[in-house]
Design a protein around this motif. Sequence first.
Motif, short mmCIF file in Angstrom:
data_model
loop_
_atom_site.label_atom_id
_atom_site.label_comp_id
_atom_site.label_asym_id
_atom_site.label_seq_id
_atom_site.Cartn_x
_atom_site.Cartn_y
_atom_site.Cartn_z
N GLY A 1 0.65 -1.27 0.09
CA GLY A 1 -0.04 0.04 0.07
C GLY A 1 0.94 1.35 0.05
N ASP A 2 1.96 1.36 1.01
CA ASP A 2 2.71 2.54 0.94
C ASP A 2 3.61 2.66 -0.26
OD1 ASP A 2 1.88 2.97 3.38
OD2 ASP A 2 3.65 2.22 4.55
N ALA A 3 4.07 1.51 -0.94
CA ALA A 3 4.69 1.63 -1.95
C ALA A 3 3.94 2.13 -3.33
CB ALA A 3 5.43 0.09 -2.31
N PHE B 1 4.32 5.31 -5.84
CA PHE B 1 4.64 5.10 -7.07
C PHE B 1 3.63 5.85 -7.83
CE2 PHE B 1 3.10 2.54 -10.91
CZ PHE B 1 4.23 2.45 -11.47
N ALA B 2 2.45 5.90 -7.28
CA ALA B 2 1.24 6.77 -8.09
C ALA B 2 1.59 8.15 -8.23
CB ALA B 2 0.12 6.67 -7.30
N ASN B 3 2.40 8.86 -7.03
CA ASN B 3 2.72 10.17 -7.12
C ASN B 3 3.84 10.43 -8.13
OD1 ASN B 3 1.05 11.01 -5.17
ND2 ASN B 3 2.41 10.60 -3.71
N LEU B 4 4.69 9.54 -8.16
CA LEU B 4 5.95 9.38 -9.18
C LEU B 4 5.34 9.42 -10.76
CD1 LEU B 4 8.36 7.32 -7.10
CD2 LEU B 4 8.76 9.59 -7.83
N ALA B 5 4.35 8.52 -10.92
CA ALA B 5 4.10 8.29 -12.15
C ALA B 5 2.85 9.31 -12.68
CB ALA B 5 3.10 7.01 -12.22
N ALA C 1 0.96 2.95 -16.70
CA ALA C 1 2.02 3.49 -16.32
C ALA C 1 3.28 2.94 -17.26
CB ALA C 1 2.34 3.47 -14.91
N ALA C 2 3.22 1.70 -17.50
CA ALA C 2 4.18 0.84 -18.15
C ALA C 2 4.37 1.38 -19.47
CB ALA C 2 4.03 -0.43 -18.27
N ALA C 3 3.34 1.82 -20.26
CA ALA C 3 3.01 2.42 -21.61
C ALA C 3 3.80 3.58 -21.69
CB ALA C 3 1.77 2.24 -22.12
N ALA C 4 3.65 4.51 -20.58
CA ALA C 4 4.09 5.77 -20.69
C ALA C 4 5.72 5.80 -20.47
CB ALA C 4 3.43 6.55 -19.71
#
Length: 887
Positions: free
Chosen positions: A748-750, A754-758, A790-793
């Motif tokens: 959950g924390d990870a 990750f969402a913020n970075l993406a 996210a992987a596509a971007a």
Amino acid sequence: AVGEPPPGVFVGREAELAALGEGLEAALAGHGRLFLLVGEPGIGKSRLAEEVARRANERGATLLVGRCWEAGGAPAYWPWVQSLRSYIEGLEPAELRTQLGAGAADIAQIIPEIRERLPGLPEPSLDEEGARFRLFDTAARFLRNAAAVRPLVLILDDLHAADEPSLLLLRFVATELARSRVLVVGTYRDVDPAVSDPLGSTLAELARERVTHRLQLAGLTAVDVGRYIELSVQTRPTPELVETISAETEGNPLFLGEMIRLLAAEGRLTDADAGVSSSLGIPQGIRDVIERRLRRLSEQCKRVLTLASVLGREFGLDALEHVADVREHELLEALDEAVTARILTSVPGAPGRLRFAHALIRETLYERMTELRRVHLHRQVGTTLEAAYAADAEPHLAELAHHFWSGQDFGKALDYSRRAGDRALGLLAYEEAERLYLNALDAFEIASPGDHALHCALLVALGEARSRAGDADGARDTFFTAAELARRQRLPRWLALAALGYGGRLVFARAGNDPRIVPLLEQALETLDDADEALRARLLARLAGALRDEPSPARRKALSAEGLALARTLSDGATLAYALDGRVAALLGPHDHAEQIELATELIAVGAQVGDTERAVFGHLYRAHAHLYSADPAAADADFAAATSLADELRVPTAFWLVEASAAMRALLDGRFTDAEQLIERARAVGARAQSLESLAAHSVQRYLLLRHQDRVQEVEDELEQAAAAFPARPVCRCVLASARALIGKEGDAGELFANLAADEFRTIPQDMEWLFAASVLAELCNRFADREAAAALYELLLPWEHSTATDLPEGSLGSVARGLGLLAGTLGRYDEAERHFRVAADVNARLRSPVWLAYTRHDHGRLLIQRGELGAAEALFAEALEAARS
């Protein structure tokens, strides 16, 4: 002599003598020791040190003695200069050169006589961060080399009066004692005056060293007092006399000696009523005892001693003769009287110098004068010494500053304090320079408060001293104060110098969380006269470095290009090297590899040409980084080796840190995890000494890389969290934190990180030197979370760098970028593309000679083949990966 036991007899100090004797034997056997003798005034510390010296001399050891100056005005490193100078004078030039080694020029900065003995020494650079580190390292090596010839006993007396640079050198030497034939004995008073802050912190650091032993000296017991009196006067005292003197003196040996001399001189030592304190008239304080002894001296002697007390605890006959204004024979008669009365003693090994038998005698003489009288005498002494030193005032600037300040001649105090501060800065005595510049600022407030340019100059000098002393916060505050003053008073050159000082000495350092640095540099550029081109070039380069946190590189590239173009028009190699440094730092990243290599090569050449070895080290490291990006490990290793060799020669903490951290990165790539763990911690220790914030981030990322391989990544989570908070503009810290949390099951924390970075399809992450490393970590997370969007971007952003490596110098490397592309293509179901990427990754990681990332690549490729149902091929890849992992 009446008043003390015979030489070599130390009543009540038998245990301390035994401990010192054991320390001497250990040092003679190659196990160096540091003994600290501490106690109140007059407790016998110096006499014990002298006894150790006598015993060492009998054993064939070389004796060095340095005494700290208790009256103010001594040059920096004075106890070290005293002790080492006497040793150097006895060496032949060839032997001196051998013992000093490559650092002769460094130590010659504080002992100029070395240049007379060894002509032709180069002038060391004082602008480098590691200049003082080299000085300290050279001094420690010199002591070890000298002790290899004959054991050394070094006595440092009165450390409570030592300047801070001398104490820092003692701390450094203590870390090098364990395997040397050196015994260091330091003495200090823990009362009257109180232990200063620098000494307090020094003692705390020294206590951590295994070689350190502290001996606390207290007053003598009543039994020992009786023995002391009996041995001093060859008469057994009555119990009543012992009880009375013991109670009144509290067993203080100095007080005892003074009391016994006084009673003997007054013919009352064997008084029948000796047990009655009132009949003896025993004073209630040691200063009263000293006063009563001084009253027995002639008026001429007391006058001469009063003048001597203004000069200090120790003084030269020539200086006293200049201020005493009496005929030579009268002066010598007065001094003979004082020596006979044991008020003064000669200084061993220093003809023509005398010292007060105890600091309290000097203080008593000094304090009995009225303040008006003291001010007058200090001014008289300052004026007389100024004339006497006119031919060569440099070594005496601090002394003259002290006398003119005490004499309230604030104009001269300002001038001499500033010049003394400049000299201390040149001697790498940064804390002493800070003290002197503060004195100059105090004098300025009285003597020249309206001279704003001078005020700025003093503030900038103070900021430089604080910066070099490692007080980064204090330095920035001082430089900012100077900048604000320069801005208000329209002094553009001083604004520029203050802004550069505030920005720090590393051209490539980011602005980070500091909101002041970029506006300050911008304002300096706006107001600076166009004619001051060298300063403008440096401002442009430094501003480009400070902007490295900006997502877009456009502005820093433009500024660094302008600064370099301007520097190329000047005949100033140092400015050109500075601008080249700024330009390469602005370009660092996956783009412009050819230009980076070309500029780094020029930086190496210019650095060598102007003697700026530190810039040459940076040039080699920049070029190594570019070679690693291009997967050319042989060329990168050649530059790492060159950088390491130059750093060893230079002995600069920042350069040491960078090469140690780079070595750790290479060990991680190679899979030499035991070596890597040691190198990571060594780099962190050197980084802390270098006062480098960059080293904090590097340490956390390198530990993450090591511990993820060892399935121990939970041990570094807290450190990664701290780094992410400390460096919000460096996404790589948040990337590895997210990865670490995912690896230990905190999905959950990870995922939140990750969402913020993406966000915004990863476009908020700057494509700088950390980009490929950070993006490769994010590729692993995309695969772990099966996030196809996210992987596509990320795939499109990363694809141009398929044949590069995911390297962030010196933090670390994840091997081939193609491995991350394989993970992303697999997440998207593009299996053919994924297989191609994994094959490229295997080839690149093999060229990198990295079995670690080759093993991960085989493993990831095998997982992909399982998804495609190719179990046999997958099994073969897993077998290769497992074999590499076991190795």
